[in-house]
Design a protein around this motif. Sequence first.
Motif, mmCIF file in Angstrom:
data_model
loop_
_atom_site.group_PDB
_atom_site.id
_atom_site.type_symbol
_atom_site.label_atom_id
_atom_site.label_comp_id
_atom_site.label_asym_id
_atom_site.label_seq_id
_atom_site.Cartn_x
_atom_site.Cartn_y
_atom_site.Cartn_z
ATOM 1 N N LEU A 50 0.838 -1.202 0.000
ATOM 2 C CA LEU A 50 0.000 0.000 0.000
ATOM 3 C C LEU A 50 0.873 1.253 0.000
ATOM 4 C CD1 LEU A 50 -2.735 1.393 0.165
ATOM 5 C CD2 LEU A 50 -2.652 1.128 2.660
ATOM 6 N N LEU A 51 1.927 1.239 0.802
ATOM 7 C CA LEU A 51 2.858 2.381 0.815
ATOM 8 C C LEU A 51 3.497 2.571 -0.556
ATOM 9 C CD1 LEU A 51 4.637 1.870 4.266
ATOM 10 C CD2 LEU A 51 2.975 3.636 3.662
ATOM 11 N N LEU A 52 3.844 1.456 -1.212
ATOM 12 C CA LEU A 52 4.464 1.539 -2.534
ATOM 13 C C LEU A 52 3.499 2.142 -3.545
ATOM 14 C CD1 LEU A 52 6.842 0.962 -4.372
ATOM 15 C CD2 LEU A 52 6.041 -1.402 -4.600
ATOM 16 N N LEU A 53 2.226 1.748 -3.491
ATOM 17 C CA LEU A 53 1.230 2.329 -4.402
ATOM 18 C C LEU A 53 1.031 3.814 -4.121
ATOM 19 C CD1 LEU A 53 -1.561 -0.414 -4.612
ATOM 20 C CD2 LEU A 53 0.133 0.185 -6.344
ATOM 21 N N GLU A 54 0.984 4.176 -2.856
ATOM 22 C CA GLU A 54 0.785 5.590 -2.500
ATOM 23 C C GLU A 54 1.947 6.458 -2.979
ATOM 24 O OE1 GLU A 54 0.211 5.319 1.689
ATOM 25 O OE2 GLU A 54 -1.968 4.984 1.532
ATOM 26 N N GLN A 55 3.149 5.880 -3.037
ATOM 27 C CA GLN A 55 4.312 6.622 -3.539
ATOM 28 C C GLN A 55 4.192 6.929 -5.029
ATOM 29 O OE1 GLN A 55 7.681 4.195 -2.497
ATOM 30 N NE2 GLN A 55 7.427 4.518 -0.289
ATOM 31 N N GLN A 56 3.447 6.110 -5.748
ATOM 32 C CA GLN A 56 3.283 6.298 -7.198
ATOM 33 C C GLN A 56 2.078 7.157 -7.549
ATOM 34 O OE1 GLN A 56 5.735 4.986 -8.980
ATOM 35 N NE2 GLN A 56 6.583 3.964 -7.166
ATOM 36 N N TYR A 60 -0.367 9.438 -11.212
ATOM 37 C CA TYR A 60 -1.546 8.711 -11.704
ATOM 38 C C TYR A 60 -2.166 9.378 -12.933
ATOM 39 C CZ TYR A 60 -6.257 6.691 -11.682
ATOM 40 O OH TYR A 60 -7.429 6.081 -12.044
ATOM 41 N N GLY A 61 -2.313 10.686 -12.923
ATOM 42 C CA GLY A 61 -2.975 11.396 -14.019
ATOM 43 C C GLY A 61 -2.229 11.330 -15.333
ATOM 44 N N ASP A 62 -0.928 11.012 -15.298
ATOM 45 C CA ASP A 62 -0.127 10.957 -16.527
ATOM 46 C C ASP A 62 -0.106 9.558 -17.159
ATOM 47 O OD1 ASP A 62 0.565 13.634 -16.103
ATOM 48 O OD2 ASP A 62 2.292 13.080 -14.868
ATOM 49 N N TRP A 63 -0.684 8.606 -16.490
ATOM 50 C CA TRP A 63 -0.625 7.233 -16.992
ATOM 51 C C TRP A 63 -1.684 6.982 -18.059
ATOM 52 C CZ3 TRP A 63 -0.916 4.955 -11.395
ATOM 53 C CH2 TRP A 63 0.309 5.145 -10.752
ATOM 54 N N PRO A 64 -1.461 6.021 -18.946
ATOM 55 C CA PRO A 64 -2.537 5.573 -19.849
ATOM 56 C C PRO A 64 -3.653 4.916 -19.045
ATOM 57 C CG PRO A 64 -0.627 4.124 -20.014
ATOM 58 C CD PRO A 64 -0.198 5.292 -19.178
ATOM 59 N N ALA A 65 -4.826 4.852 -19.621
ATOM 60 C CA ALA A 65 -6.012 4.353 -18.902
ATOM 61 C C ALA A 65 -5.805 2.929 -18.388
ATOM 62 C CB ALA A 65 -7.231 4.416 -19.818
ATOM 63 N N GLU A 66 -5.132 2.094 -19.184
ATOM 64 C CA GLU A 66 -4.965 0.700 -18.774
ATOM 65 C C GLU A 66 -4.138 0.571 -17.511
ATOM 66 O OE1 GLU A 66 -6.316 -2.916 -19.043
ATOM 67 O OE2 GLU A 66 -6.695 -1.476 -20.649
ATOM 68 N N GLN A 68 -3.889 2.893 -15.218
ATOM 69 C CA GLN A 68 -4.736 3.406 -14.136
ATOM 70 C C GLN A 68 -5.675 2.317 -13.614
ATOM 71 O OE1 GLN A 68 -6.758 6.871 -15.626
ATOM 72 N NE2 GLN A 68 -4.937 8.168 -15.581
ATOM 73 N N VAL A 69 -6.249 1.537 -14.535
ATOM 74 C CA VAL A 69 -7.139 0.445 -14.136
ATOM 75 C C VAL A 69 -6.391 -0.576 -13.285
ATOM 76 C CG1 VAL A 69 -8.433 -1.550 -15.009
ATOM 77 C CG2 VAL A 69 -8.740 0.692 -16.068
ATOM 78 N N GLN A 70 -5.198 -0.935 -13.728
ATOM 79 C CA GLN A 70 -4.417 -1.915 -12.983
ATOM 80 C C GLN A 70 -4.029 -1.388 -11.594
ATOM 81 O OE1 GLN A 70 -3.778 -4.988 -13.516
ATOM 82 N NE2 GLN A 70 -4.566 -5.195 -15.592
ATOM 83 N N TYR A 71 -3.703 -0.129 -11.532
ATOM 84 C CA TYR A 71 -3.374 0.491 -10.244
ATOM 85 C C TYR A 71 -4.563 0.417 -9.290
ATOM 86 C CZ TYR A 71 -2.272 4.237 -6.909
ATOM 87 O OH TYR A 71 -2.055 4.974 -5.764
ATOM 88 N N LEU A 72 -5.739 0.755 -9.788
ATOM 89 C CA LEU A 72 -6.944 0.731 -8.950
ATOM 90 C C LEU A 72 -7.276 -0.695 -8.510
ATOM 91 C CD1 LEU A 72 -9.185 3.294 -10.895
ATOM 92 C CD2 LEU A 72 -8.000 3.657 -8.712
#
Length: 475
Positions: A50-56, A60-66, A68-72
């Motif tokens: 969770l900490l690793l995801l929060e660091q990235q 988020y807004g600069d990523w391609p949609a795919e 972003q989906v994987q991140y979520l």
Amino acid sequence: MRQQQYLRLWGPLLSLCVCLAAPLQADDTLVPDWLVQVKQQKAQQPEQMLLLLEQQQAAYGDWPAELQVQYLLQLADIYESLGKHQQQQEVAERGLALLGERRDLLTIDFWNNLGFALEMQSQYQQALHYYQQASALAAELKAEKLHIEADINIAAVYSIQDKFQDALVLLKNSYDRAVLLKDPEILAYVNAELGLLYVGLGFDKEAIEFMEKAIEGYDALGWQKDKMDVLFNLARSYSYLEQYDKAMQRYDQLLQLAVAQQDQANLYFAYLGLASTSKDNEKLDAALAYIEKAEQYLPGLQSTYQNSMHHYEKALIYRELGQISLASQQLAQAEQSLSQEDNSSNQSSQLWLLHLKAKLEADSGRYQKAYQYLDQFFQGYHKLRNKEHELSVEKLRLGFDAERQQAQNELLAKDNELQALRLQEAERKRQNQWLWIGLFGCTSLILLVLLLWQLARRQAQMQAQLQGKSLEKTH
């Protein structure tokens, strides 16, 4: 009283099989190393991931949609592991909105996440809706692992709604398919859920067998979070069987794991279990101390049902201590929390609250009120537990157990045949060894006889030569 489960098993079973590669490759986008790490380690180390995801998150807004989906999706799975179900619901809804009309494996994953988040917040009909959608789409896409998982989730909701026969039918089918699939994650999950259902049905010995297998599976996978869930239910089964020492050992094991991982939810369940077992074992002062310790972690669970069951358990302890007024206050809080639940669910819990209310009224000398509540309890109980339904569940359970036993017997027979073949092979090898030893001995004996014969012949020749020379000298 046999309460509904405090907590239901859910493992992040979809992490490594859900399609990252195809859609990301379509965008010529490489999978980031941090996302690969999260997918691989979220079940073992959810807090760190969770900490690793929060660091990235800042990018988020600069990523391609795919991406972003994987991140979520990974974020939703981790929130589920940590018991943050409101956040899990929010993230799952965001993921589905981003997918739009897409219907693929990712859709199933988000539906399962959203269903579980809703289930943990006692919104059972909505949860069932998403689980059923996930099951139907998985069947259509022939995604067997996801299909089994969705069906297990549906069975869990059926169990909560006291539809035990429907739950057992679905879990039996899921178990058979999981055995054929031979996937260790789904096998551990279905064993854990079967164990939980058997606890609810009152078949604690069989429940223990399923849960022990689930723990073995989660140990092999290294999934401590899921193991802790099973440990709680396993300890409860031992407590129901009045094997209090084993129950306390399992709760203590759960407590140690929860402390090591700083798992607030399982710290609550460990202390709650210790309190309940201490009460059953008539160690009331210890029970009160444990329940008050558990209460420190209760707000983080985000569950109105669990809040109700906590106050119910505390009311039982106060009543055993003879503190009827405090017990009544706790019961009132339990009823208030349960009133926020789905009226079609947790009917068993409502009945047991009514039963305790009758006892407290009798303890206070208000026997007419006690009789009224007790009459309501029996009416509701007979309505909920009709004999025909219970016999059908028992018949189904026995049939399922017989099938499992037959499969185990067949496996044992095959093992015995294999062992017999191995023994025969070993005997043949032993006989061959003796044959070679015999041949070697015979050959060695023949060679020894030839050697001795040659030596004797040579000595005879030498003696003949010596005698010949002696005769020549005399002449």
